[in-house]
Each structure stands twice: as structure tokens, then as C-alpha cells.
Scaffold this motif. Sequence first.
Motif, mmCIF file in Angstrom:
data_model
loop_
_atom_site.group_PDB
_atom_site.id
_atom_site.type_symbol
_atom_site.label_atom_id
_atom_site.label_comp_id
_atom_site.label_asym_id
_atom_site.label_seq_id
_atom_site.Cartn_x
_atom_site.Cartn_y
_atom_site.Cartn_z
ATOM 1 N N PRO A 145 0.935 -1.237 0.004
ATOM 2 C CA PRO A 145 -0.059 -0.223 -0.024
ATOM 3 C C PRO A 145 0.879 1.334 -0.061
ATOM 4 O O PRO A 145 1.941 1.422 0.430
ATOM 5 C CB PRO A 145 -0.920 -0.075 1.467
ATOM 6 C CG PRO A 145 -0.747 -1.663 1.710
ATOM 7 C CD PRO A 145 0.458 -2.134 1.375
ATOM 8 N N THR A 146 0.381 2.338 -0.777
ATOM 9 C CA THR A 146 1.031 3.768 -0.693
ATOM 10 C C THR A 146 0.825 4.130 0.795
ATOM 11 O O THR A 146 -0.141 3.809 1.527
ATOM 12 C CB THR A 146 0.319 4.597 -1.505
ATOM 13 O OG1 THR A 146 -0.904 4.616 -1.079
ATOM 14 C CG2 THR A 146 0.486 3.788 -3.032
ATOM 15 N N GLN A 148 -0.714 6.642 2.055
ATOM 16 C CA GLN A 148 -2.113 7.139 2.001
ATOM 17 C C GLN A 148 -3.153 5.981 1.975
ATOM 18 O O GLN A 148 -3.923 6.091 2.875
ATOM 19 C CB GLN A 148 -2.720 7.938 1.066
ATOM 20 C CG GLN A 148 -3.935 8.558 0.940
ATOM 21 C CD GLN A 148 -4.395 9.670 -0.169
ATOM 22 O OE1 GLN A 148 -3.994 9.266 -1.217
ATOM 23 N NE2 GLN A 148 -4.558 10.881 0.040
ATOM 24 N N GLU A 149 -2.882 4.985 1.390
ATOM 25 C CA GLU A 149 -3.665 3.605 1.337
ATOM 26 C C GLU A 149 -3.324 3.202 2.855
ATOM 27 O O GLU A 149 -4.265 2.419 3.463
ATOM 28 C CB GLU A 149 -3.308 2.762 0.270
ATOM 29 C CG GLU A 149 -3.980 3.084 -1.090
ATOM 30 C CD GLU A 149 -3.508 2.394 -2.379
ATOM 31 O OE1 GLU A 149 -4.065 2.532 -3.167
ATOM 32 O OE2 GLU A 149 -2.347 1.508 -2.211
ATOM 33 N N ILE A 152 -5.568 4.874 5.200
ATOM 34 C CA ILE A 152 -6.704 4.536 4.713
ATOM 35 C C ILE A 152 -7.339 2.891 5.310
ATOM 36 O O ILE A 152 -8.256 2.773 5.992
ATOM 37 C CB ILE A 152 -7.337 4.370 3.424
ATOM 38 C CG1 ILE A 152 -7.236 5.911 2.720
ATOM 39 C CG2 ILE A 152 -8.685 3.806 3.127
ATOM 40 C CD1 ILE A 152 -7.312 5.973 1.287
ATOM 41 N N LEU A 153 -6.186 2.235 5.196
ATOM 42 C CA LEU A 153 -6.572 0.864 5.705
ATOM 43 C C LEU A 153 -6.790 0.778 7.309
ATOM 44 O O LEU A 153 -7.470 0.085 7.638
ATOM 45 C CB LEU A 153 -5.283 -0.189 5.337
ATOM 46 C CG LEU A 153 -5.411 -1.595 5.644
ATOM 47 C CD1 LEU A 153 -6.555 -2.258 4.986
ATOM 48 C CD2 LEU A 153 -3.968 -2.280 4.946
ATOM 49 N N VAL A 176 -11.886 7.356 -1.774
ATOM 50 C CA VAL A 176 -11.542 6.466 -0.521
ATOM 51 C C VAL A 176 -11.963 5.108 -1.094
ATOM 52 O O VAL A 176 -11.265 4.116 -1.232
ATOM 53 C CB VAL A 176 -12.228 6.805 0.477
ATOM 54 C CG1 VAL A 176 -11.981 5.561 1.637
ATOM 55 C CG2 VAL A 176 -11.522 8.227 1.277
ATOM 56 N N HIS A 179 -9.470 3.616 -3.654
ATOM 57 C CA HIS A 179 -8.243 3.092 -2.915
ATOM 58 C C HIS A 179 -8.599 1.495 -2.247
ATOM 59 O O HIS A 179 -7.790 0.615 -2.441
ATOM 60 C CB HIS A 179 -7.661 3.697 -1.954
ATOM 61 C CG HIS A 179 -6.934 5.112 -2.554
ATOM 62 N ND1 HIS A 179 -5.743 4.837 -3.305
ATOM 63 C CD2 HIS A 179 -7.101 6.398 -2.679
ATOM 64 C CE1 HIS A 179 -5.053 6.045 -3.878
ATOM 65 N NE2 HIS A 179 -6.121 6.850 -3.194
ATOM 66 N N LEU A 180 -9.920 1.552 -1.773
ATOM 67 C CA LEU A 180 -10.319 0.464 -0.987
ATOM 68 C C LEU A 180 -10.587 -0.524 -2.169
ATOM 69 O O LEU A 180 -10.094 -2.080 -1.823
ATOM 70 C CB LEU A 180 -11.491 0.639 -0.083
ATOM 71 C CG LEU A 180 -11.241 1.355 0.980
ATOM 72 C CD1 LEU A 180 -12.772 1.718 1.878
ATOM 73 C CD2 LEU A 180 -10.629 0.732 2.042
ATOM 74 N N ARG A 182 -8.906 -1.091 -5.012
ATOM 75 C CA ARG A 182 -7.572 -1.497 -5.424
ATOM 76 C C ARG A 182 -7.065 -2.304 -4.301
ATOM 77 O O ARG A 182 -6.300 -3.308 -4.686
ATOM 78 C CB ARG A 182 -6.876 -0.074 -5.648
ATOM 79 C CG ARG A 182 -5.316 -0.523 -5.859
ATOM 80 C CD ARG A 182 -4.458 0.598 -5.970
ATOM 81 N NE ARG A 182 -3.133 0.354 -6.325
ATOM 82 C CZ ARG A 182 -2.145 -0.058 -5.366
ATOM 83 N NH1 ARG A 182 -2.669 -0.221 -4.191
ATOM 84 N NH2 ARG A 182 -0.878 -0.365 -5.668
ATOM 85 N N LEU A 183 -7.295 -1.881 -3.190
ATOM 86 C CA LEU A 183 -6.468 -2.996 -2.142
ATOM 87 C C LEU A 183 -7.107 -4.075 -1.993
ATOM 88 O O LEU A 183 -6.523 -5.284 -1.944
ATOM 89 C CB LEU A 183 -6.586 -2.253 -0.701
ATOM 90 C CG LEU A 183 -5.732 -1.093 -0.605
ATOM 91 C CD1 LEU A 183 -6.088 -0.309 0.840
ATOM 92 C CD2 LEU A 183 -4.256 -1.610 -0.465
#
Length: 218
Positions: A145-146, A148-149, A152-153, A176, A179-180, A182-183
Motif C-alpha cells: 500500500p502507498t 495514503q492507502e 486508509i486501511l 477512498v 483505494h479500497l 484497489r486494495l
Amino acid sequence: MIGESRETAELRREMAAWRNRFLRLLDRSPTPTAISRTDGALMIANPAFATLWGLGPGQIRQRNLLDLLVPTDEDALLRATEGLRHGRRSRYPVHVAWDFRGTRGTGRLTVEAVGDEVVSPALLLAFLHVDPVPRGEEPMPALTPTPQEARILALVASGATSALIARSVGLTADGVNYHLTRLCRVLRVPNRTALVAKAYALGLLRPACWPPASQEGR
């Protein structure tokens, strides 16, 4: 439709309502589930099923079940084929494996015929029970994860909503959710709950820490 009786129109509305309920339940089910034709062509697949191949439900539609899953038990496959061919209303488990774009796994595919004589051709309801990965063999994610991710996580793990996370990290709620998504795709999970569990299992979130903190926060 024009000329349709009131009873027929009511039945049509009721059938549409039940279909919509079924599709909502299918989407929310954590069990990878799909509906295919007897030739294996997929008609419907829920997110849990599609995610195993890193695809969305719409992307996996019209692919063939037999192209995605390779049976590893010829006897079980023969029994399932014969049973379905003769219209037996039973469930047939078949051990399968898959290797699609670097995504590998094994499991048990349970197939049963659905519908009745009115449905032509018959449809197959397939449930995939994924074998657990032995401890110590869980592959690490292809991407980390970046920063920022990672933040967020950690916020997701604490129970924050997308709106609250957006205010905390300076994004929109859509940002948001991007990104979720993508994860979830990278870690091959169908939803936020599974994402948090996988993140802890892979060490992306620190255990025994509240509120949850990512490895970035160390």
C-alpha cells in the motif's frame, strides 16, 4: 404487457422482486458462487467468485467455468457429469485447481442443477469452497500500500466510514472507495471485512494495537 391479465402482471412483478432479492443475496454472499449453462458458460458470478481471478462480476461473465477451473479428480468429475446428464437432483463436489494470471489456488466445486423442465437449457448453480492456504505459505501481496492507502486501511480497521475516512485523509468518498477497491483487488478479497482480516494476517496492520495502526505508522 398489453392484453396481460391482472393475475399474470402480478405474478410477473412478484417474480421480478424475487429475482432482485436473489441477486442481492448472491452479491453479499462471502462464498464464491456462480450460475452457468451446462456447457460451462458463466451467466452470473458474485464478487467473491470474480475476485479470485482479480476480475469484477461483469468481467467474468461469459467466461467458461471449465477454462477457469481444472478438475483434479477425474472420478468425481465423471460422477457429476453423469448425474447432471440424467437430471439427478443432487450436489456433486469436484476438487479443482486454478492458475489465472498468477492467481493460484485449490478448492472444492459443488455443482447442482437448478430450474425445472420449463428451463431450457438447464442451469447449474456452482459453489466454490476455497482450500485454506497452509500457515507460512500465504503469499505476500504483489504491491504494498502507498502511505495514503496504509492510513486508509488503518481507519477502515478502526470502523470508520468512507465519509469519515475522506475527511481524515483529504479525499472524496469516491476517492477512498477507489483505494479500497484497489486494495481488495491486490489482496484478492471481496469486501472490507475480509480486507482488514487479510491485512492483519499479512502484517500490513499491527496486531494488539488500538486504534489500529499500519506498518507505515511505526
